[in-house]
Structure formats: structure tokens, C-alpha cells
Design an enzyme around this catalytic site. Structure first.
Site, PDB file in Angstrom:
ATOM      1  N   VAL A 107       0.784  -1.109   0.012  1.00 34.61           N
ATOM      2  CA  VAL A 107       0.078  -0.053   0.137  1.00 34.61           C
ATOM      3  C   VAL A 107       0.992   1.069  -0.016  1.00 34.61           C
ATOM      4  O   VAL A 107       2.182   1.349   0.499  1.00 34.61           O
ATOM      5  CB  VAL A 107      -0.930   0.066   1.361  1.00 34.61           C
ATOM      6  CG1 VAL A 107      -1.537   1.264   1.592  1.00 34.61           C
ATOM      7  CG2 VAL A 107      -2.025  -1.057   1.115  1.00 34.61           C
ATOM      8  N   CYS A 108       0.334   2.426  -0.590  1.00 29.31           N
ATOM      9  CA  CYS A 108       1.265   3.592  -0.558  1.00 29.31           C
ATOM     10  C   CYS A 108       2.577   3.440  -1.213  1.00 29.31           C
ATOM     11  O   CYS A 108       3.016   2.623  -2.284  1.00 29.31           O
ATOM     12  CB  CYS A 108       1.185   4.120   0.940  1.00 29.31           C
ATOM     13  SG  CYS A 108       1.377   5.849   0.949  1.00 29.31           S
ATOM     14  N   SER A 109       3.608   4.071  -0.469  1.00 31.73           N
ATOM     15  CA  SER A 109       5.093   4.018  -1.178  1.00 31.73           C
ATOM     16  C   SER A 109       5.609   2.831  -0.897  1.00 31.73           C
ATOM     17  O   SER A 109       6.730   2.539  -1.291  1.00 31.73           O
ATOM     18  CB  SER A 109       5.786   5.193  -0.579  1.00 31.73           C
ATOM     19  OG  SER A 109       5.794   5.306   0.896  1.00 31.73           O
ATOM     20  N   GLY A 157      -3.121   2.344  -3.653  1.00 36.19           N
ATOM     21  CA  GLY A 157      -2.836   3.737  -3.332  1.00 36.19           C
ATOM     22  C   GLY A 157      -2.544   4.276  -2.143  1.00 36.19           C
ATOM     23  O   GLY A 157      -2.037   3.558  -1.245  1.00 36.19           O
TER      24      GLY A 157
END
Length: 229
Positions: A107-109, A157
Site C-alpha cells: 500500500v502507498c509508497s 494507492g
């Protein structure tokens, strides 16, 4: 079926920790997945790991003791991602666990950390809206969607997308009925007070204010990826 029942098999989910991770990147997916799966919080030691918000997370399993038959390898993002990308022990663990895990996820970075470990080469992937430059530099094929599934790679995201990610992953592991049941259990019925969850919705002034806080995160990760050699 007429009556929903808990799936018989509980899958093994290994969730990687590192200093400076975003707590919601971790706890959103864990809350959803732990309804049906056994989650392990993985780190070098069993010492508490600080998140970017200042609270700590207690690991349950060390990298050395992590089983090699994970159903899911998961990596959260956060301001600490760039430092984690430069930590050979973390990257080596991801490379090892990623070879045998049934699903490799983030998730995310966190997707950029997977990319640093060579686990997203040629795979479509998502990341935080601010970090798509680094995602492209990592060898992944950037796709600006809330959750991206490409073969056995599942990436979400930014931050709050972790709940969507967890539900989508449950549907992959089990079925849609299981995921829908989990959604109801956690009462996931988003109704944001403002329409500012993406740069397009927020507009340029709000995006600029957010970018000022996020700082050089994307550029720093690009430099780390370009420095590998």
C-alpha cells in the site's frame, strides 16, 4: 450460499515493518485481513518499531523466523520508505520472501520498496499520488488507480486505500462474499466530509499545500533508485 460462513482456511500474511512507516497503511489492511487470515508483523527483531506518527508497533516474528510459505507478503509505505530502501537487510528479506510468497503486495509508497527489491519489474502497480515518479523509476508500470492487481501483485494507492486493498485481496484469496462480509464488519461506508481525496478533486492550491508537507519524498526515492548499481 444461503448462510455465510467463515472460510475454513486461514492464510498466512506477513506484514513488513520498518521505522517511519505510516500506521494506517499497516493497520487498515491488517484490520480487514485479520478477520480471516493470520497476520505476522515482521521485523529484524522483536523490538517495537516507531511509525511516522510517533506510536510504535510490536513485531510478532523476526525476518529470520518468517516462514517461507507466506500466502501474502505485504509492505506498507511512509516517510521512512526511502531509508528502508537503503537498508540492505530489509531489501534482502523482501527478495527472499518475495520469491516464495503466493501474493506480493503493498500500500502507498510500499510499492517503491518492492520495486527496489526487484519485485515489480514489468508489473502494473499503484502508489501514493505523490510518488508516481519513484514508482516509474523502480521498474514498475505505474497505474493511477485505488487498487491494481497484476497477476500475483496487488498494490494499493495512498494510506486510506489500504482498506480497499484489504477487501480486494480478501476477494482474491477467498471470494467476494467473504470480502463483503468483512466490509460490513468494519462498517466501511466512506462518506468523506470534503471532496479532496485526489489532486484532481482537491485542485492546484490544495495540492500545492499537500506537496509542501510531503516535501522531497518522491525525489529522494528516485535518487535512491538511481544510485543502485
Amino acid at each position: 450460499s444461503a448462510q455465510a460462513k467463515a472460510p475454513a482456511k486461514r492464510f498466512k500474511v506477513g506484514m513488513v515493518l520498518y521505522p517511519g512507516l505510516t500506521f494506517l497503511d499497516l493497520v487498515g489492511p491488517q484490520t480487514v485481513l485479520s478477520l480471516y487470515c493470520d497476520t505476522m508483523l515482521l521485523w529484524k527483531s522483536l523490538d517495537p518499531v516507531p511509525t511516522e506518527a510517533g506510536n510504535t508497533v510490536n513485531p510478532t516474528t523476526t525476518f529470520a523466523d518468517c516462514p517461507d510459505d507466506l500466502d501474502v507478503l505485504f509492505v506498507p509505505g511512509g516517510y521512512g520508505t526511502n531509508d528502508a530502501m537503503q537498508d540492505d537487510e530489509i531489501v534482502a528479506f523482501l527478495q527472499r520472501a518475495g520469491k516464495t510468497a503466493r501474493y506480493v503486495t503493498s500500500v502507498c509508497s510500499g510499492s517503491i520498496l518492492l520495486g527496489k527489491a526487484g519485485l515489480l519489474d514489468g508489473y502494473k502497480a499503484a502508489t501514493h499520488w505523490y510518488c508516481y515518479g519513484a514508482l516509474a523509476a523502480s521498474g514498475a508500470i505505474p497505474v493511477r488507480e485505488r487498487v491494481v492487481i497484476d497477476r500475483n501483485r496487488v498494490t494499493g494507492g495512498g494510506v486510506t486505500a489500504g482498506i480497499d486493498f484489504g477487501l480486494q485481496l480478501l476477494a482474491e484469496l477467498y471470494d467476494e462474499e467473504t470480502a463483503r462480509t468483512a466490509q460490513l464488519i468494519v462498517e466501511y461506508d466512506p462518506a468523506p466530509p470534503f471532496n479532496a481525496g485526489t489532486p484532481d478533486q482537491a485542485g492546484p492550491e490544495i495540492e500545492k499545500a499537500a506537496a509542501a508537507i510531503l516535501g522531497t519524498m518522491d525525489d529522494d526515492m528516485i535518487k535512491t533508485l538511481q544510485a543502485r548499481g
